[in-house]
Motif scaffolding. Structure first.
Motif, PDB file in Angstrom:
ATOM      1  N   MET A   1       0.843  -1.194   0.000  1.00 38.63           N
ATOM      2  CA  MET A   1       0.000   0.000   0.000  1.00 38.63           C
ATOM      3  C   MET A   1       0.884   1.253   0.000  1.00 38.63           C
ATOM      4  SD  MET A   1      -1.535   0.321   3.855  1.00 38.63           S
ATOM      5  CE  MET A   1      -0.483   0.719   5.261  1.00 38.63           C
TER       6      MET A   1
ATOM      7  N   VAL B   1       1.075   2.989  -3.206  1.00 34.58           N
ATOM      8  CA  VAL B   1      -0.140   3.687  -3.623  1.00 34.58           C
ATOM      9  C   VAL B   1      -0.252   5.048  -2.950  1.00 34.58           C
ATOM     10  CG1 VAL B   1      -2.675   3.543  -3.667  1.00 34.58           C
ATOM     11  CG2 VAL B   1      -1.294   1.481  -3.949  1.00 34.58           C
ATOM     12  N   THR B   2       0.161   5.108  -1.683  1.00 34.92           N
ATOM     13  CA  THR B   2       0.088   6.350  -0.915  1.00 34.92           C
ATOM     14  C   THR B   2       1.466   6.698  -0.368  1.00 34.92           C
ATOM     15  OG1 THR B   2      -0.378   5.203   1.163  1.00 34.92           O
ATOM     16  CG2 THR B   2      -2.264   5.808  -0.192  1.00 34.92           C
TER      17      THR B   2
ATOM     18  N   THR C   1       9.032   3.307  -0.199  1.00 38.89           N
ATOM     19  CA  THR C   1       7.864   3.697  -0.984  1.00 38.89           C
ATOM     20  C   THR C   1       8.237   3.972  -2.442  1.00 38.89           C
ATOM     21  OG1 THR C   1       8.058   6.049  -0.381  1.00 38.89           O
ATOM     22  CG2 THR C   1       6.677   4.663   1.018  1.00 38.89           C
TER      23      THR C   1
ATOM     24  N   GLY D   1      -1.324  -4.342   2.969  1.00 39.51           N
ATOM     25  CA  GLY D   1      -1.279  -3.300   3.984  1.00 39.51           C
ATOM     26  C   GLY D   1      -0.541  -3.788   5.210  1.00 39.51           C
TER      27      GLY D   1
ATOM     28  N   SER E   1      -6.419   0.586  10.350  1.00 40.17           N
ATOM     29  CA  SER E   1      -7.193  -0.103   9.315  1.00 40.17           C
ATOM     30  C   SER E   1      -8.674  -0.041   9.650  1.00 40.17           C
ATOM     31  CB  SER E   1      -6.758  -1.572   9.221  1.00 40.17           C
ATOM     32  OG  SER E   1      -7.654  -2.316   8.425  1.00 40.17           O
TER      33      SER E   1
ATOM     34  N   LEU F   1      -5.364  -4.258  -3.888  1.00 44.37           N
ATOM     35  CA  LEU F   1      -5.018  -3.848  -2.532  1.00 44.37           C
ATOM     36  C   LEU F   1      -5.588  -4.846  -1.529  1.00 44.37           C
ATOM     37  CD1 LEU F   1      -5.600  -0.126  -3.161  1.00 44.37           C
ATOM     38  CD2 LEU F   1      -3.590  -0.945  -1.944  1.00 44.37           C
TER      39      LEU F   1
ATOM     40  N   ASP G   1      -5.509  -4.507   2.071  1.00 46.39           N
ATOM     41  CA  ASP G   1      -5.110  -3.611   3.167  1.00 46.39           C
ATOM     42  C   ASP G   1      -6.234  -3.286   4.134  1.00 46.39           C
ATOM     43  OD1 ASP G   1      -6.683  -1.907   1.661  1.00 46.39           O
ATOM     44  OD2 ASP G   1      -5.237  -0.267   1.612  1.00 46.39           O
TER      45      ASP G   1
ATOM     46  N   THR H   1      -7.436   0.479   4.267  1.00 44.22           N
ATOM     47  CA  THR H   1      -6.627   1.597   4.751  1.00 44.22           C
ATOM     48  C   THR H   1      -6.489   2.703   3.721  1.00 44.22           C
ATOM     49  OG1 THR H   1      -5.403   0.136   6.242  1.00 44.22           O
ATOM     50  CG2 THR H   1      -4.371   2.232   5.682  1.00 44.22           C
ATOM     51  N   THR H   2      -6.218   2.342   2.467  1.00 44.62           N
ATOM     52  CA  THR H   2      -5.994   3.361   1.430  1.00 44.62           C
ATOM     53  C   THR H   2      -7.291   3.834   0.778  1.00 44.62           C
ATOM     54  OG1 THR H   2      -5.601   1.611  -0.207  1.00 44.62           O
ATOM     55  CG2 THR H   2      -3.678   2.523   0.915  1.00 44.62           C
TER      56      THR H   2
END
Length: 263
Positions: free
Chosen positions: A152, A155-156, A165, A195, A219, A251, A253, A256-257
């Motif tokens: 994740m 992604v963020t 990252t 995640g 989360s 994802l 996760d 979360t995102t």
């Protein structure tokens, strides 16, 4: 029948966490598995678990941040089985590595060139080095599925771990480029983004889930994920069930995102 019957599958980072869960699940689903990590003793434990469940395969200890290590792995698989049908690129380092190697999961201004190069070599270069060699076999057979495990954090943005990252974001776009480049040769490439998963990589974080308020901040599902839940996503992309998935990112996760800020 298993979902990976008659498939030859390489799983990197197979000695622990998501990689080990994937290694064992693929074997249960009928694949002949080739597991790789750096530590032979941990690989032997993983192989013993596979064999105890009736699975088959082999393990190869190698440092995949070097081309020699990638060659050792892929050459061993081809020598033993003649082809590779599935590759799960999963080997990598994260927060536990940063605790043992201070500065490697730092913000950019605190990241030395040495730490940048080391993390990139493990978290990104290894994916390139192994995929490059596996693709030679897949192109010859005009068939294959490659699953790149990112994060994740690809992604963020994150407040630290900037090298991490950057590597994970690069994996995601490399996946897209591979997907559109090799589809006509029968090779699909997809991406799984975990995640907070209860593995040794984030062992210092997972105790926070014991606090309900902290858990919901981390989360929306308010718990850490299990390695087996990510392995199931890897299995979907590896199998023919995902035959029209190519260049996709899944994802795993807990949502979360999906949110703009914690509730």
């Amino acid at each position: 029948m298993g979902r990976l019957d008659n498939k030859i599958a390489i799983v990197t980072g197979a000695s622990t966490g998501i990689g080990r869960a994937t290694f064992e699940l693929f074997a249960r689903e009928g694949a002949t598995v080739v597991g790789c990590a750096r530590t032979q003793s941990k690989l032997d434990e993983a192989m013993a678990a596979v064999e105890a469940s009736g699975g088959k395969g082999m393990v190869v200890a190698a440092d995949l941040s070097s081309d020699d290590g990638a060659a050792k792995l892929v050459d061993a698989a081809l020598a033993a089985y003649g082809r590779v049908d599935v590759l799960v690129n999963n080997a990598g380092v994260g927060w536990a590595y940063g605790e043992a190697n201070p500065g490697s999961m730092a913000k950019l201004h605190d990241t030395t060139p040495e730490n940048w190069r080391t993390v990139m070599s493990i978290d990104l270069d290894s994916y390139y080095l192994v995929a490059r060699r596996v693709l030679a076999s897949m192109l010859e057979n005009e068939s294959g599925s490659i699953v790149n495990v990112a994060s994740m954090g690809g992604v963020t943005g994150l407040y630290d771990g900037h090298t991490y990252t950057a590597a994970k974001g690069a994996i995601m776009n490399l996946t897209r480029s591979m997907a559109i480049s090799y589809a006509r040769q029968g090779i699909r490439t997809n991406n799984v983004c975990p995640g907070f998963i209860d593995t040794p990589m984030i062992a210092s974080v997972t105790p926070a889930f014991a606090d309900p308020e902290a858990a919901i901040q981390l989360s929306p599902i308010a718990r850490a994920g299990r390695p087996e839940e990510v392995a199931a996503a890897n299995l979907f992309f590896a199998s023919d069930e995902s035959s029209y998935c190519n260049g996709a990112s899944l994802l795993v996760d807990g949502g979360t995102t999906a949110r703009s800020f914690p509730g």
